[in-house]
Design a protein around this motif. Sequence first.
Motif, short mmCIF file in Angstrom:
data_model
loop_
_atom_site.label_atom_id
_atom_site.label_comp_id
_atom_site.label_asym_id
_atom_site.label_seq_id
_atom_site.Cartn_x
_atom_site.Cartn_y
_atom_site.Cartn_z
N ALA A 65 0.82 -1.22 0.00
CA ALA A 65 0.00 0.00 0.00
C ALA A 65 0.85 1.27 0.00
N ARG A 66 2.07 1.14 0.51
CA ARG A 66 2.94 2.33 0.58
C ARG A 66 3.17 2.88 -0.83
N GLY A 67 2.93 4.17 -0.99
CA GLY A 67 3.15 4.80 -2.30
C GLY A 67 1.98 4.63 -3.25
N ARG A 68 1.05 3.72 -2.94
CA ARG A 68 -0.09 3.50 -3.83
C ARG A 68 -1.38 4.07 -3.27
N HIS A 69 -1.49 4.02 -1.94
CA HIS A 69 -2.74 4.42 -1.29
C HIS A 69 -2.47 5.50 -0.25
N ALA A 70 -3.52 6.28 0.01
CA ALA A 70 -3.37 7.38 0.97
C ALA A 70 -3.78 6.94 2.37
N GLY A 71 -4.49 5.82 2.47
CA GLY A 71 -4.93 5.34 3.78
C GLY A 71 -5.58 3.98 3.64
N LEU A 72 -5.85 3.37 4.79
CA LEU A 72 -6.42 2.02 4.80
C LEU A 72 -7.62 1.94 5.74
N ILE A 73 -8.59 1.14 5.33
CA ILE A 73 -9.69 0.74 6.21
C ILE A 73 -9.58 -0.78 6.32
N VAL A 74 -9.56 -1.28 7.55
CA VAL A 74 -9.29 -2.71 7.74
C VAL A 74 -10.34 -3.34 8.65
N ASN A 75 -11.03 -4.33 8.10
CA ASN A 75 -11.80 -5.26 8.93
C ASN A 75 -11.08 -6.60 8.82
#
Length: 151
Positions: A65-75
């Motif tokens: 996710a690093r460099g690709r996404h601005a944040g994460l939502i995790v269930n």
Amino acid sequence: MNPSVLILNGPNLNLLGAREPALYGTGTLAEIEAACRAHARGLGLEVDFRQSNHEGELVTWVQEARGRHAGLIVNAGALTHTSVALLDSLRAVELPVIEVHLSNIHRREPYRRHSYIAEAALGMICGLGARGYLLALDALAEIVRRPGPGP
Ligand code: DQA
């Protein structure tokens, strides 16, 4: 290009709709994904929505996710209560993380009350069903536009 949010779902969440509907409702994961996509569009966010039953696959996706996404939502499903590996990956990725659970894990069995991944999360939303994902998107939309210390 709009900021992108990675939404990760752990083991058994592919069974939503059929799995313990009294606890998790009758909506499917595909329906949650569609609701997230529609909501994210209104917030100006892209969504990458995934599910895996495999701890290692989830860890790899967090690392990527690093460099690709601005944040994460995790269930993380049951891995919430067991996985130091997932916690370590969420700490290492250095992105804003919001933890979501459909059910209220504090009203259930004692072994569900502890979340390993909470230590890496800015916040946790639990007990509000699929609405929790949409509330997490609202929070992340604000956080990725106005980064800074937690609330
Ligand atoms: C869950 C809660 C977990 O305890 C459980 O193992 C799940 C679903 C939830 O969304 O309420 O699989 O994460």
